[in-house]
Design an enzyme around this catalytic site. Structure first.
Site, PDB file in Angstrom:
ATOM      1  N   ASP A 212       0.851  -1.027  -0.012  1.00  0.00           N
ATOM      2  CA  ASP A 212      -0.040  -0.037  -0.218  1.00  0.00           C
ATOM      3  C   ASP A 212       0.835   1.279  -0.222  1.00  0.00           C
ATOM      4  O   ASP A 212       1.881   1.287   0.751  1.00  0.00           O
ATOM      5  CB  ASP A 212      -1.025  -0.023   1.168  1.00  0.00           C
ATOM      6  CG  ASP A 212      -1.615   0.951   1.437  1.00  0.00           C
ATOM      7  OD1 ASP A 212      -2.657   1.345   0.616  1.00  0.00           O
ATOM      8  OD2 ASP A 212      -1.653   1.947   2.370  1.00  0.00           O
ATOM      9  N   GLU A 248       1.680  -0.416  -4.817  1.00  0.00           N
ATOM     10  CA  GLU A 248       0.537   0.766  -5.281  1.00  0.00           C
ATOM     11  C   GLU A 248       1.109   2.129  -5.470  1.00  0.00           C
ATOM     12  O   GLU A 248       1.654   2.572  -4.666  1.00  0.00           O
ATOM     13  CB  GLU A 248      -0.463   0.892  -4.116  1.00  0.00           C
ATOM     14  CG  GLU A 248      -1.734   1.716  -4.682  1.00  0.00           C
ATOM     15  CD  GLU A 248      -2.152   2.858  -3.394  1.00  0.00           C
ATOM     16  OE1 GLU A 248      -3.251   3.245  -3.633  1.00  0.00           O
ATOM     17  OE2 GLU A 248      -1.635   2.616  -2.329  1.00  0.00           O
TER      18      GLU A 248
END
Ligand code: NAG
Ligand code: NAG
Ligand code: NAG
Length: 512
Positions: A212, A248
């Site tokens: 993330d 990401e």
């Protein structure tokens, strides 16, 4: 090149790009906010029998409980510790899920939130999913433990301490993303705590990680953490297998931080993919499906073997993150199925299917004021279980796009076509297009506003095929349209622009 090629054969050189799915399983599904107990059941009853390779799960580590707004989905992106307890379940349930999914050949990919801890205004106390004490103001997280020394405050050069300017790469990496306390990942101590968490998950049996907010970490800091990771658990993976890594990085162009800076660490989420495909299928900005002939790198995307691709994700399906209005979601089901069908038929990238929950949208000046709403929940805030209806769809407001016939059957199409080249492209210069995958599969779209009646070269062996969009093969029968491929590989396709789904897909696994 020679050495890498040799190492590639024994599977150690480019390991972190390899999804570690079982042979013949070529997609994963993001079961956003599902409980571990439901995922374990879904692996056994649905994902394994239908050829899914794995599941991206919501972050499994302890997070802040946010009361205002009430239990938003984004509270899970605000860590308090690396204990495995969240509203998806506790550590016992997590271990049970990983074991049961692995046992049926479906692997688990963890959404790893390692760039930051909770927001700076999250307060102090034990309003966290395992009850661990924390103090956001003093940056004290004793359950890890992290203290103020472990955060980037000294390095950030913006006035507010938050990222204010996305054209300043050091702000993007050193300052707080929407006020989330930014970990000092250049410190070996912090790297070691993060690696300890990820290694704990590897020992349990996970197959890889979505990293993330990777854009908000320096690529070399991410690398230093990855260098500390173990090989995967040999109970389920071959010796020397590395965790699959996909980072990401939102890169729609025009900013100094680019996805390519992260290719050395693993794959990167290709956000241009869903933005562009949505624009094309919407027929916005003068785009046409005919232009998809060179889809992939030809559109300025990451190299295929560095890309993790998706039509929508949990952020941009509700207007967060990247892509804006062009992103197709389950709310636009007819166009969405076409986009997901195109993605799963096309060889570019490693594919992730989205599986969502429904919420009540409330558009105010073009923005959804309810973009924060968390998963279907009971009055005590616990997440509702995923119930299964008699017709195999899901109840309790779980959308289960991955169970939609058209999407599930295209997951199978991709498995059947695995390794086959992109072939036999055809278009009418407009929005009627078709392409094949060698001699295994063929797909035809009519996104024009008129009837389509064409004879096309499919590349497939002669025979009668069952269209897996309008139906599927059941026993020796086809519940949908049939397509007759003649000895020279050609077939006639007729698709009305008013069909429920204006596309047809056939493959050698659904021959009659
Ligand atoms: C984990 O959750 C299950 C189901 O709610 C419960 O039965 C079990 O006691 C919990 N285990 C621990 C260690 O808390
Ligand atoms: C959280 O803190 C409150 C007040 O300090 C205390 O009463 C409660 O027992 C704590 N809960 C846990 C789970 O530690
Ligand atoms: C494809 O679209 C063109 C317009 O661009 C149209 O003239 C043609 O009839 C269409 N082809 C088919 C097979 O419908």
């Amino acid at each position: 090149m020679g050495i890498c090629f040799l190492l590639l054969i024994v599977g150690v050189c480019w390991a972190q790009y390899n999804p570690n799915t079982q042979a013949g399983r070529t997609s994963i599904v993001h079961l956003f906010e599902w409980r571990w107990a439901d995922i374990a059941l879904e692996c056994e009853r649905y994902l394994a029998p239908n050829g899914f390779g794995g599941v991206q799960i919501s972050p499994p580590n302890e997070n802040v409980i946010v009361a205002d707004p009430w239990h938003p989905w984004w509270e899970r992106y605000q860590p308090v510790s690396y204990k495995l307890c969240t509203r998806s379940g506790n550590e016992t349930e997590f271990r049970d899920m990983v074991t049961r999914c692995n046992s049926v050949g479906v692997h688990i990919y963890v959404d790893a939130v390692i760039n930051h801890m909770c927001g700076g205004t999250a307060g102090a106390g034990n309003h966290s999913t395992c009850g661990s004490y924390f103090n956001a103001k003093t940056e004290d997280f004793p359950a890890v433990p992290y203290s103020a020394w472990d955060f980037n405050d000294g390095k950030c050069k913006s006035e507010s301490g938050d990222i204010e300017n996305y054209h300043d790469a050091s702000q993007v990496r050193n300052c707080r993303l929407v006020n989330l306390l930014d970990l000092a990942l250049e410190k070996d101590y912090v790297r070691s705590k993060v690696a300890e968490y990820l290694n704990y998950l590897i020992d349990i049996g996970v197959a890889g990680f979505r990293i993330d907010a990777a854009k908000h970490m320096w690529p070399e800091d991410v690398k230093a953490i990855l260098d500390k990771l173990k090989d995967l658990n040999t109970k389920w993976f071959s010796a020397g297998a590395k965790p699959f890594i996909y980072q990401e990085v939102i890169d729609l162009g025009g900013e100094p931080v680019t996805g390519s800076e992260y290719f050395g660490n693993g794959r990167v989420t290709e956000f241009k993919y869903g933005e562009k495909l949505g624009t094309v299928i919407h027929k916005w900005n003068g785009e046409k499906m005919a232009y998809l002939k060179n889809w992939g790198e030809g559109w300025g995307f990451a190299p295929s073997d560095r890309a993790l691709v998706f039509v929508d994700n949990h952020d941009n399906q509700r207007g967060h993150g990247a892509g804006g209005a062009s992103i197709l979601t389950f709310w636009d089901a007819r166009l969405y199925k076409m986009a997901v069908g195109f993605m799963l038929a096309h060889p570019y990238g490693f594919t992730r299917v989205m599986s969502s929950y429904r919420w009540t949208r409330n558009f105010v000046n073009g923005k959804d004021a309810n973009d924060w709403i968390g998963p279907p929940s009971n009055s005590d805030g616990s997440t509702k279980s995923v119930t299964i209806n008699a017709d195999t769809t899901c109840g309790n407001d779980w959308v289960c796009e991955h169970r939609w016939r058209q999407i599930r059957n295209m997951v199978i199409f991709r498995n059947v076509a695995d390794g086959q080249p992109f072939s036999n492209w055809w278009d009418n210069g407009s929005n009627q297009v078709a392409f094949g995958r060698g001699n295994k599969g063929f797909i035809v779209f009519n996104n024009d506003d008129w009837y389509m009646n064409v004879d096309l070269q499919t590349g497939l062996p002669a025979g009668t095929y069952c269209d897996v969009i309008s139906g599927q093969k059941e026993g020796n029968a086809c519940t949908g349209k049939q397509v007759y491929v003649s000895g020279d590989g050609t077939a006639n396709f007729q698709i009305s622009n008013t069909d429920e789904d204006p596309f047809v897909a056939i493959h050698v696994g659904a021959m009659l």
